[in-house]
Design a protein around this motif. Structure first.
Motif, PDB file in Angstrom:
ATOM      1  N   THR A 288       3.416  -4.135  -7.252  1.00 15.55           N
ATOM      2  CA  THR A 288       2.653  -4.173  -6.006  1.00 15.55           C
ATOM      3  C   THR A 288       3.264  -5.175  -5.035  1.00 15.55           C
ATOM      4  OG1 THR A 288       0.602  -3.511  -7.107  1.00 15.55           O
ATOM      5  CG2 THR A 288       0.393  -4.623  -4.984  1.00 15.55           C
ATOM      6  N   CYS A 289       3.757  -6.287  -5.555  1.00 18.12           N
ATOM      7  CA  CYS A 289       4.416  -7.281  -4.699  1.00 18.12           C
ATOM      8  C   CYS A 289       5.640  -6.681  -4.009  1.00 18.12           C
ATOM      9  CB  CYS A 289       4.841  -8.492  -5.531  1.00 18.12           C
ATOM     10  SG  CYS A 289       3.476  -9.545  -6.046  1.00 18.12           S
ATOM     11  N   LEU A 290       6.431  -5.935  -4.757  1.00 21.68           N
ATOM     12  CA  LEU A 290       7.615  -5.322  -4.174  1.00 21.68           C
ATOM     13  C   LEU A 290       7.227  -4.233  -3.175  1.00 21.68           C
ATOM     14  CD1 LEU A 290      10.022  -5.076  -7.245  1.00 21.68           C
ATOM     15  CD2 LEU A 290       9.737  -6.932  -5.580  1.00 21.68           C
ATOM     16  N   GLU A 291       6.118  -3.539  -3.424  1.00 18.78           N
ATOM     17  CA  GLU A 291       5.639  -2.544  -2.463  1.00 18.78           C
ATOM     18  C   GLU A 291       5.224  -3.207  -1.153  1.00 18.78           C
ATOM     19  OE1 GLU A 291       2.500  -0.479  -4.414  1.00 18.78           O
ATOM     20  OE2 GLU A 291       3.824   0.522  -5.867  1.00 18.78           O
ATOM     21  N   ARG A 292       4.591  -4.381  -1.255  1.00 20.52           N
ATOM     22  CA  ARG A 292       4.213  -5.114  -0.038  1.00 20.52           C
ATOM     23  C   ARG A 292       5.460  -5.527   0.749  1.00 20.52           C
ATOM     24  NH1 ARG A 292      -1.006  -7.437  -0.505  1.00 20.52           N
ATOM     25  NH2 ARG A 292      -2.352  -5.908  -1.541  1.00 20.52           N
ATOM     26  N   PHE A 293       6.476  -5.968   0.046  1.00 19.81           N
ATOM     27  CA  PHE A 293       7.749  -6.341   0.677  1.00 19.81           C
ATOM     28  C   PHE A 293       8.348  -5.125   1.384  1.00 19.81           C
ATOM     29  CE2 PHE A 293      12.367  -7.065   0.518  1.00 19.81           C
ATOM     30  CZ  PHE A 293      12.461  -8.334   1.082  1.00 19.81           C
ATOM     31  N   ASP A 294       8.325  -3.970   0.719  1.00 22.84           N
ATOM     32  CA  ASP A 294       8.870  -2.747   1.317  1.00 22.84           C
ATOM     33  C   ASP A 294       8.068  -2.294   2.530  1.00 22.84           C
ATOM     34  OD1 ASP A 294      11.014  -2.523  -0.392  1.00 22.84           O
ATOM     35  OD2 ASP A 294      10.062  -1.068  -1.723  1.00 22.84           O
ATOM     36  N   GLU A 295       6.756  -2.495   2.491  1.00 22.07           N
ATOM     37  CA  GLU A 295       5.937  -2.116   3.642  1.00 22.07           C
ATOM     38  C   GLU A 295       6.308  -2.938   4.872  1.00 22.07           C
ATOM     39  OE1 GLU A 295       1.940  -2.506   2.273  1.00 22.07           O
ATOM     40  OE2 GLU A 295       2.079  -0.765   0.937  1.00 22.07           O
TER      41      GLU A 295
ATOM     42  N   ALA B  66      15.307 -11.187  15.108  1.00 17.96           N
ATOM     43  CA  ALA B  66      15.009 -10.196  14.074  1.00 17.96           C
ATOM     44  C   ALA B  66      14.404 -10.863  12.845  1.00 17.96           C
ATOM     45  CB  ALA B  66      16.281  -9.434  13.695  1.00 17.96           C
ATOM     46  N   ALA B  67      14.944 -12.020  12.454  1.00 14.57           N
ATOM     47  CA  ALA B  67      14.396 -12.749  11.301  1.00 14.57           C
ATOM     48  C   ALA B  67      12.959 -13.180  11.576  1.00 14.57           C
ATOM     49  CB  ALA B  67      15.271 -13.958  10.983  1.00 14.57           C
ATOM     50  N   ASP B  68      12.682 -13.615  12.803  1.00 13.21           N
ATOM     51  CA  ASP B  68      11.315 -14.011  13.158  1.00 13.21           C
ATOM     52  C   ASP B  68      10.363 -12.827  13.055  1.00 13.21           C
ATOM     53  OD1 ASP B  68      12.169 -16.587  13.687  1.00 13.21           O
ATOM     54  OD2 ASP B  68      12.373 -16.257  15.851  1.00 13.21           O
ATOM     55  N   GLN B  69      10.813 -11.671  13.542  1.00 13.83           N
ATOM     56  CA  GLN B  69       9.943 -10.490  13.519  1.00 13.83           C
ATOM     57  C   GLN B  69       9.648 -10.043  12.090  1.00 13.83           C
ATOM     58  OE1 GLN B  69      11.980  -7.629  16.029  1.00 13.83           O
ATOM     59  NE2 GLN B  69      10.792  -8.246  17.825  1.00 13.83           N
ATOM     60  N   PHE B  70      10.692 -10.000  11.244  1.00 14.36           N
ATOM     61  CA  PHE B  70      10.441  -9.601   9.855  1.00 14.36           C
ATOM     62  C   PHE B  70       9.543 -10.616   9.160  1.00 14.36           C
ATOM     63  CE2 PHE B  70      11.563  -9.872   5.320  1.00 14.36           C
ATOM     64  CZ  PHE B  70      11.073  -8.636   4.924  1.00 14.36           C
TER      65      PHE B  70
ATOM     66  N   ARG C 178       4.791 -12.128   6.352  1.00 15.63           N
ATOM     67  CA  ARG C 178       3.726 -13.130   6.208  1.00 15.63           C
ATOM     68  C   ARG C 178       2.351 -12.484   6.327  1.00 15.63           C
ATOM     69  NH1 ARG C 178       5.594 -16.293   9.683  1.00 15.63           N
ATOM     70  NH2 ARG C 178       6.876 -17.579   8.297  1.00 15.63           N
ATOM     71  N   ALA C 179       2.232 -11.464   7.165  1.00 14.14           N
ATOM     72  CA  ALA C 179       0.947 -10.757   7.289  1.00 14.14           C
ATOM     73  C   ALA C 179       0.573 -10.080   5.980  1.00 14.14           C
ATOM     74  CB  ALA C 179       1.034  -9.727   8.416  1.00 14.14           C
ATOM     75  N   GLU C 180       1.575  -9.518   5.278  1.00 19.54           N
ATOM     76  CA  GLU C 180       1.315  -8.931   3.958  1.00 19.54           C
ATOM     77  C   GLU C 180       0.899 -10.008   2.962  1.00 19.54           C
ATOM     78  OE1 GLU C 180       1.274  -5.820   2.950  1.00 19.54           O
ATOM     79  OE2 GLU C 180       1.848  -4.947   4.883  1.00 19.54           O
TER      80      GLU C 180
ATOM     81  N   ASP D  79      -0.449 -12.921   3.538  1.00 17.79           N
ATOM     82  CA  ASP D  79      -1.753 -13.521   3.849  1.00 17.79           C
ATOM     83  C   ASP D  79      -2.912 -12.725   3.251  1.00 17.79           C
ATOM     84  OD1 ASP D  79      -0.652 -15.630   5.176  1.00 17.79           O
ATOM     85  OD2 ASP D  79      -0.911 -14.772   7.187  1.00 17.79           O
ATOM     86  N   LEU D  80      -2.682 -11.440   2.980  1.00 22.43           N
ATOM     87  CA  LEU D  80      -3.740 -10.607   2.399  1.00 22.43           C
ATOM     88  C   LEU D  80      -4.081 -11.032   0.976  1.00 22.43           C
ATOM     89  CD1 LEU D  80      -2.584  -7.078   3.670  1.00 22.43           C
ATOM     90  CD2 LEU D  80      -4.469  -8.474   4.544  1.00 22.43           C
ATOM     91  N   PHE D  81      -3.127 -11.672   0.265  1.00 14.48           N
ATOM     92  CA  PHE D  81      -3.433 -12.106  -1.102  1.00 14.48           C
ATOM     93  C   PHE D  81      -3.194 -13.610  -1.292  1.00 14.48           C
ATOM     94  CE2 PHE D  81       0.942 -10.355  -1.182  1.00 14.48           C
ATOM     95  CZ  PHE D  81       1.666 -11.465  -1.614  1.00 14.48           C
ATOM     96  N   ARG D  82      -3.040 -14.350  -0.210  1.00 18.28           N
ATOM     97  CA  ARG D  82      -2.743 -15.771  -0.326  1.00 18.28           C
ATOM     98  C   ARG D  82      -3.851 -16.531  -1.055  1.00 18.28           C
ATOM     99  NH1 ARG D  82       0.931 -18.787   1.958  1.00 18.28           N
ATOM    100  NH2 ARG D  82       1.493 -17.137   3.436  1.00 18.28           N
ATOM    101  N   ALA D  83      -5.093 -16.237  -0.733  1.00 19.83           N
ATOM    102  CA  ALA D  83      -6.198 -16.986  -1.336  1.00 19.83           C
ATOM    103  C   ALA D  83      -6.351 -16.660  -2.816  1.00 19.83           C
ATOM    104  CB  ALA D  83      -7.499 -16.681  -0.587  1.00 19.83           C
ATOM    105  N   SER D  84      -6.160 -15.395  -3.200  1.00 20.04           N
ATOM    106  CA  SER D  84      -6.367 -14.990  -4.594  1.00 20.04           C
ATOM    107  C   SER D  84      -5.134 -15.204  -5.458  1.00 20.04           C
ATOM    108  CB  SER D  84      -6.778 -13.510  -4.649  1.00 20.04           C
ATOM    109  OG  SER D  84      -5.770 -12.696  -4.076  1.00 20.04           O
ATOM    110  N   SER D  85      -3.947 -15.238  -4.852  1.00 19.89           N
ATOM    111  CA  SER D  85      -2.704 -15.370  -5.627  1.00 19.89           C
ATOM    112  C   SER D  85      -1.769 -16.376  -4.950  1.00 19.89           C
ATOM    113  CB  SER D  85      -2.007 -14.007  -5.753  1.00 19.89           C
ATOM    114  OG  SER D  85      -2.865 -13.043  -6.319  1.00 19.89           O
ATOM    115  N   PRO D  86      -2.179 -17.639  -4.909  1.00 23.62           N
ATOM    116  CA  PRO D  86      -1.372 -18.627  -4.173  1.00 23.62           C
ATOM    117  C   PRO D  86       0.023 -18.846  -4.761  1.00 23.62           C
ATOM    118  CG  PRO D  86      -3.093 -19.704  -5.475  1.00 23.62           C
ATOM    119  CD  PRO D  86      -3.387 -18.245  -5.513  1.00 23.62           C
ATOM    120  N   ARG D  87       0.177 -18.714  -6.073  1.00 21.77           N
ATOM    121  CA  ARG D  87       1.499 -18.920  -6.687  1.00 21.77           C
ATOM    122  C   ARG D  87       2.473 -17.832  -6.237  1.00 21.77           C
ATOM    123  NH1 ARG D  87       2.646 -19.231 -13.236  1.00 21.77           N
ATOM    124  NH2 ARG D  87       4.911 -19.557 -13.085  1.00 21.77           N
ATOM    125  N   VAL D  88       2.008 -16.593  -6.166  1.00 17.66           N
ATOM    126  CA  VAL D  88       2.849 -15.503  -5.688  1.00 17.66           C
ATOM    127  C   VAL D  88       3.150 -15.682  -4.200  1.00 17.66           C
ATOM    128  CG1 VAL D  88       3.021 -13.012  -5.352  1.00 17.66           C
ATOM    129  CG2 VAL D  88       1.930 -13.923  -7.417  1.00 17.66           C
ATOM    130  N   ALA D  89       2.133 -16.067  -3.440  1.00 15.42           N
ATOM    131  CA  ALA D  89       2.328 -16.275  -2.004  1.00 15.42           C
ATOM    132  C   ALA D  89       3.393 -17.335  -1.743  1.00 15.42           C
ATOM    133  CB  ALA D  89       1.004 -16.668  -1.348  1.00 15.42           C
TER     134      ALA D  89
END
Length: 374
Positions: free
Chosen positions: A60-67, A84-88, A93-95, A97-107
């Motif tokens: 799922t983490c890799l899917e978020r990266f691909d999205e 371009a780096a700023d835009q990506f 980061r928006a992806e 932030d969706l799991f930052r609170a529940s999975s801080p180590r992954v974030a």
């Protein structure tokens, strides 16, 4: 595998590059290759973090990266590499932030990926990174064929290709493109061209390894580049190719995948492969194969796994002999296809008879005669 200092021979890189990509595309490829590279360097940490996480798994983490990559490729209009780096980074980061609170180590791992992207983007060049993966694959192909007893192969082992990036899909009337479509009736992401017309130079070039740009670049494609380049070398550059699809784009796909996994298991220092790269063919690419190469690839896998210990050398022996095949007055160019079809028939109908034939034969031609006569 940490990021290396970028002291490559950039003049050589430029010499191997055909028509320059549009700047907006080049910026995207720079960000794509660097973001994937820094994430690859952190995969072990990502595995550990997701193993301890009950709410977020590795895939799922890799899917978020691909999205984030997909939106970046389709929507970015960056005016320079940093933009371009700023835009990506904003999209990724928006992806996160969706799991930052529940999975801080992954974030935190993705935050570190973003930081490394910004730290290195100023001097990064996608062509140099692809050249590095190209050299890695060529070295592996030379190792693949190191034990081949066939002189034609040892001569071809010295061949290398110019790595070119093509912007846009292959045209429908390109006859060579039809030879490069083992994956889902579409042009493969990388393909070998013995001859290639270079529009920028206005001349025909020989031995070109073409990387096609599309807006479908994913992390899995980046992982697959070493395998894709290795396959082009082992099946088409360092091997003879008479249009036998079931061998060159079927059997040899499995041969390359099997070799790559053995290279990872043996701990060869130079390849520097991650396990995801060693497994990428069967994990990511095999389901997309067209029917003919898929069947031949599956047969190669089944045949290799069935071989008794004292006959295990036969898999590479067949690979070596057919990779060096040259037509003669008594043999047609389709002889490798005929041989593999006969071998598969014997394998599926009478493996005891096949084992006896293998034990009594010294090479493929003798084996085929034994199978026909028995």
């Amino acid at each position: 595998m940490e990021l290396e200092t970028w002291n490559l021979e950039l003049d050589e890189v430029r010499r191997n590059t055909s028509m320059p990509l549009p700047e907006r595309v080049a910026f995207k490829l720079d960000v794509y290759t660097l973001a994937c590279r820094v994430l690859l360097d952190r995969l072990d940490n990502l595995r550990l973090a997701t193993q301890a996480d009950t709410r977020l798994d590795y895939d799922t983490c890799l899917e978020r990266f691909d999205e984030a990559l997909e939106r970046f490729f389709m929507r970015s209009s960056a005016v320079d590499r940093q933009h371009a780096a700023d835009q990506f980074s904003t999209l990724l980061r928006a992806e996160v932030d969706l799991f930052r609170a529940s999975s801080p180590r992954v974030a935190a791992i993705f935050d570190d990926t973003i930081a490394a992207l910004h730290h290195n983007i100023g001097t990064w060049q996608h062509q140099a990174e692809l050249e590095r993966l190209h050299r890695q694959a060529r070295w592996l192909s030379q190792r693949f064929f190191a034990a081949s007893p066939w002189p034609v192969t040892q001569i071809r082992r010295q061949q290398t290709c110019a790595l070119l990036i093509e912007y846009g899909a292959a045209t429908a009337d390109d006859p060579l493109a039809q030879l490069a479509e083992p994956f889902g009736y579409r042009a493969a992401p990388a393909a070998y061209y013995p001859c290639y017309w270079d529009d920028d130079r206005g001349t025909e070039r020989s031995d070109v390894l073409l990387v096609r740009f599309s807006f479908e670049h994913t992390f899995a494609l980046y992982l697959a580049y070493p395998f894709l380049f290795l396959h082009e070398y082992t099946a088409h550059v360092h091997a003879t190719d008479h249009g036998n699809e079931c061998f060159n784009d079927g059997w040899m796909l499995h041969a390359a995948a099997s070799f790559l996994h053995r290279a990872w298991n043996s701990g060869l220092e130079q390849p520097g492969l991650d396990l995801e790269q060693a497994n990428v063919f069967y994990d990511r690419l095999y389901p997309r194969l067209n029917p003919i190469p898929r069947r031949a690839c599956r047969f190669a896998r089944d045949f290799e796994s069935w071989l008794p210990d004292h006959l295990r050398h036969w898999f590479m022996q067949i690979s070596y002999e057919l990779a060096a095949f040259q037509t003669s007055d008594s043999e047609q160019a389709t002889w490798p296809t005929h041989f593999l079809n006969r071998l598969e028939h014997a394998f599926t109908t009478d493996r005891r008879r096949l084992q006896r034939a293998l034990e009594g034969s010294a090479h493929c031609r003798a084996l085929l005669s034994s199978l026909v006569l028995s």
